[in-house]
Design a protein around this motif. Structure first.
Motif, short mmCIF file in Angstrom:
data_model
loop_
_atom_site.label_atom_id
_atom_site.label_comp_id
_atom_site.label_asym_id
_atom_site.label_seq_id
_atom_site.Cartn_x
_atom_site.Cartn_y
_atom_site.Cartn_z
N VAL A 165 62.78 26.56 62.64
CA VAL A 165 64.10 26.32 62.06
C VAL A 165 64.09 26.66 60.58
N TYR A 166 63.04 26.23 59.87
CA TYR A 166 62.93 26.53 58.44
C TYR A 166 62.90 28.04 58.19
N ALA A 167 62.09 28.76 58.97
CA ALA A 167 61.95 30.21 58.78
C ALA A 167 63.25 30.94 59.07
N MET A 168 63.97 30.49 60.09
CA MET A 168 65.26 31.12 60.41
C MET A 168 66.26 30.88 59.30
N ARG A 169 66.34 29.64 58.83
CA ARG A 169 67.29 29.32 57.77
C ARG A 169 66.94 30.06 56.48
N ALA A 170 65.66 30.19 56.20
CA ALA A 170 65.24 30.86 54.96
C ALA A 170 65.70 32.30 54.92
N ARG A 171 65.86 32.91 56.09
CA ARG A 171 66.31 34.31 56.15
C ARG A 171 67.83 34.44 56.34
N GLY A 172 68.51 33.31 56.43
CA GLY A 172 69.96 33.35 56.52
C GLY A 172 70.52 33.20 57.91
N PHE A 173 69.66 33.06 58.93
CA PHE A 173 70.14 32.89 60.29
C PHE A 173 70.68 31.49 60.51
N LEU A 174 71.64 31.37 61.42
CA LEU A 174 72.03 30.07 61.94
C LEU A 174 71.10 29.72 63.10
N VAL A 175 71.04 28.43 63.45
CA VAL A 175 70.08 27.98 64.47
C VAL A 175 70.81 27.17 65.53
N ALA A 176 70.51 27.47 66.79
CA ALA A 176 71.04 26.70 67.91
C ALA A 176 69.90 26.22 68.80
N VAL A 177 70.00 24.99 69.25
CA VAL A 177 69.10 24.47 70.28
C VAL A 177 69.76 24.74 71.63
N ASP A 178 69.05 25.43 72.51
CA ASP A 178 69.60 25.83 73.81
C ASP A 178 69.10 24.88 74.89
N ASP A 179 69.84 24.86 75.99
CA ASP A 179 69.45 24.12 77.20
C ASP A 179 69.29 22.62 76.96
N TYR A 180 70.15 22.05 76.11
CA TYR A 180 70.09 20.60 75.94
C TYR A 180 70.43 19.93 77.27
N GLY A 181 69.64 18.92 77.61
CA GLY A 181 69.80 18.25 78.89
C GLY A 181 68.75 18.67 79.89
N THR A 182 68.08 19.81 79.61
CA THR A 182 66.97 20.25 80.48
C THR A 182 65.72 20.41 79.62
N ALA A 183 65.67 21.48 78.83
CA ALA A 183 64.50 21.67 77.96
C ALA A 183 64.45 20.59 76.89
N PHE A 184 65.57 20.38 76.19
CA PHE A 184 65.69 19.29 75.23
C PHE A 184 66.47 18.16 75.90
N ALA A 185 66.03 16.94 75.71
CA ALA A 185 66.74 15.83 76.34
C ALA A 185 66.96 14.64 75.41
N ASP A 186 66.35 14.67 74.24
CA ASP A 186 66.42 13.54 73.31
C ASP A 186 67.29 13.91 72.12
N PRO A 187 68.48 13.28 71.97
CA PRO A 187 69.35 13.66 70.85
C PRO A 187 68.71 13.40 69.49
N GLU A 188 67.89 12.37 69.39
CA GLU A 188 67.25 12.10 68.10
C GLU A 188 66.27 13.21 67.74
N ARG A 189 65.53 13.69 68.72
CA ARG A 189 64.59 14.80 68.48
C ARG A 189 65.35 16.06 68.05
N VAL A 190 66.51 16.28 68.66
CA VAL A 190 67.32 17.42 68.28
C VAL A 190 67.79 17.28 66.84
N ARG A 191 68.29 16.10 66.48
CA ARG A 191 68.80 15.90 65.12
C ARG A 191 67.71 16.11 64.09
N GLN A 192 66.47 15.78 64.44
CA GLN A 192 65.35 15.99 63.52
C GLN A 192 65.12 17.46 63.23
N LEU A 193 65.49 18.31 64.20
CA LEU A 193 65.36 19.76 63.99
C LEU A 193 66.48 20.32 63.11
#
Length: 296
Positions: free
Chosen positions: A168-196
């Motif tokens: 996430v840091y490397a993407m932002r440093a280059r100007g990219f936006l960041v999305a977490v994909d497949d929430y509910g399957t690959a990612f399931a914890d909203p707190e863990r997502v918010r930490q990213l």
């Protein structure tokens, strides 16, 4: 439908411009293709919509690969499942360049492109940094900027939390936006997502449809959207297929929508056909009138 045929002939011979065995061509409609071995790789884009009042407006598009072998389309999974990890990293680099070149031909309002960053690029910091630098260079060569790309990442058992945070840091440093994909399957914890601290979370389509089936599930969907919104994170609801899904999405909160019920992926060149009209044609003209009226 106004899109390029899978069998369209190139206007120039294939050119191995980098001497790496990848042969590039551009057809008469301006679409780039890449030939790798026996596979011809093409870009398709599926729009992502937001609500403007109760109307749907396309604001972005997800880049997808459509391989062709022996003149026939094949499932992308067939290509990915048959190559080594090293070759997979090389193929991902080709796809990023292909989509970057073709994104320049998208309608002006949908040049925010969601681009999957394959887990193969998240196994080491050096590999990730190299992949992102290469993508940034390809975008600039196409007349675009990193700010026009949303990098989609998924949680993998092989990727540590530290590596995901660095991604996430490397993407932002280059100007990219960041999305977490497949929430509910690959990612399931909203707190863990918010930490990213992503800009966007995409909720898996099967999860969306499941939550929309019952009042309890829909209440959970609303709470999930609200939880992310309070952290400044936009939510994309995938798997939207019916007018009821759209009606419920309107009540779910500030969401973006994506799904075959709205518009199927379209091969480049996209041309000037509005996404809404394309949605109707993509569904063989059977887009329900109640849903057709949703498009601005």
């Amino acid at each position: 439908m106004a899109q390029t045929s899978l069998a369209s002939a190139p206007v120039a011979p294939l050119d191995d411009e980098d001497g790496d065995g990848v042969r590039w061509q551009r057809d008469s409609g301006g679409a780039w293709t890449a030939a790798v071995g026996a596979a011809l790789l093409r870009s398709a884009f599926q729009p992502i919509f937001r609500f403007s009042g109760e109307k749907l407006v396309p604001v972005a598009a997800e880049a997808l690969v459509r391989p062709v072998m022996a003149g026939r389309p094949v499932n992308p999974a067939r290509i990915f499942s048959r190559i080594s990890q090293a070759d997979l990293s090389n193929l991902e680099a080709v796809l990023r360049r292909l989509h970057a070149r073709n994104a320049a031909g998208l309608p002006a309002g949908t040049r925010l492109v969601f681009l999957n960053i394959h887990p193969a690029a998240l196994t080491s910091r050096s590999g990730l940094e190299q992949a992102l630098d290469s993508l940034a260079n390809d975008l600039r060569a196409a007349g675009l900027t990193p700010r026009s790309v949303v990098c989609e990442i998924t949680e993998q058992r092989e990727a540590s939390r530290e590596l995901l945070l660095h991604a996430v840091y490397a993407m932002r440093a280059r100007g990219f936006l960041v999305a977490v994909d497949d929430y509910g399957t690959a990612f399931a914890d909203p707190e863990r997502v918010r930490q990213l601290t992503p800009d966007i979370v995409k909720i898996d389509g099967a999860q969306v449809r499941s939550m929309m089936r019952t009042p309890e599930g829909f209440s959970l969907l609303q709470r999930t959207v609200d939880t992310f919104a309070t952290s400044g994170i936009r939510t994309v609801l995938e798997g939207i297929e019916t007018p009821r899904h759209v009606d419920l999405a309107l009540l779910a909160g500030p969401v973006l929508l994506q799904g075959y019920g709205l518009a199927r992926p379209r091969l480049v060149p996209i041309g000037n056909v509005p996404w809404a009209a394309a949605a109707s044609m993509a569904n063989d003209g059977d887009l329900p009138e109640i849903l057709r009226k949703r498009f601005a």
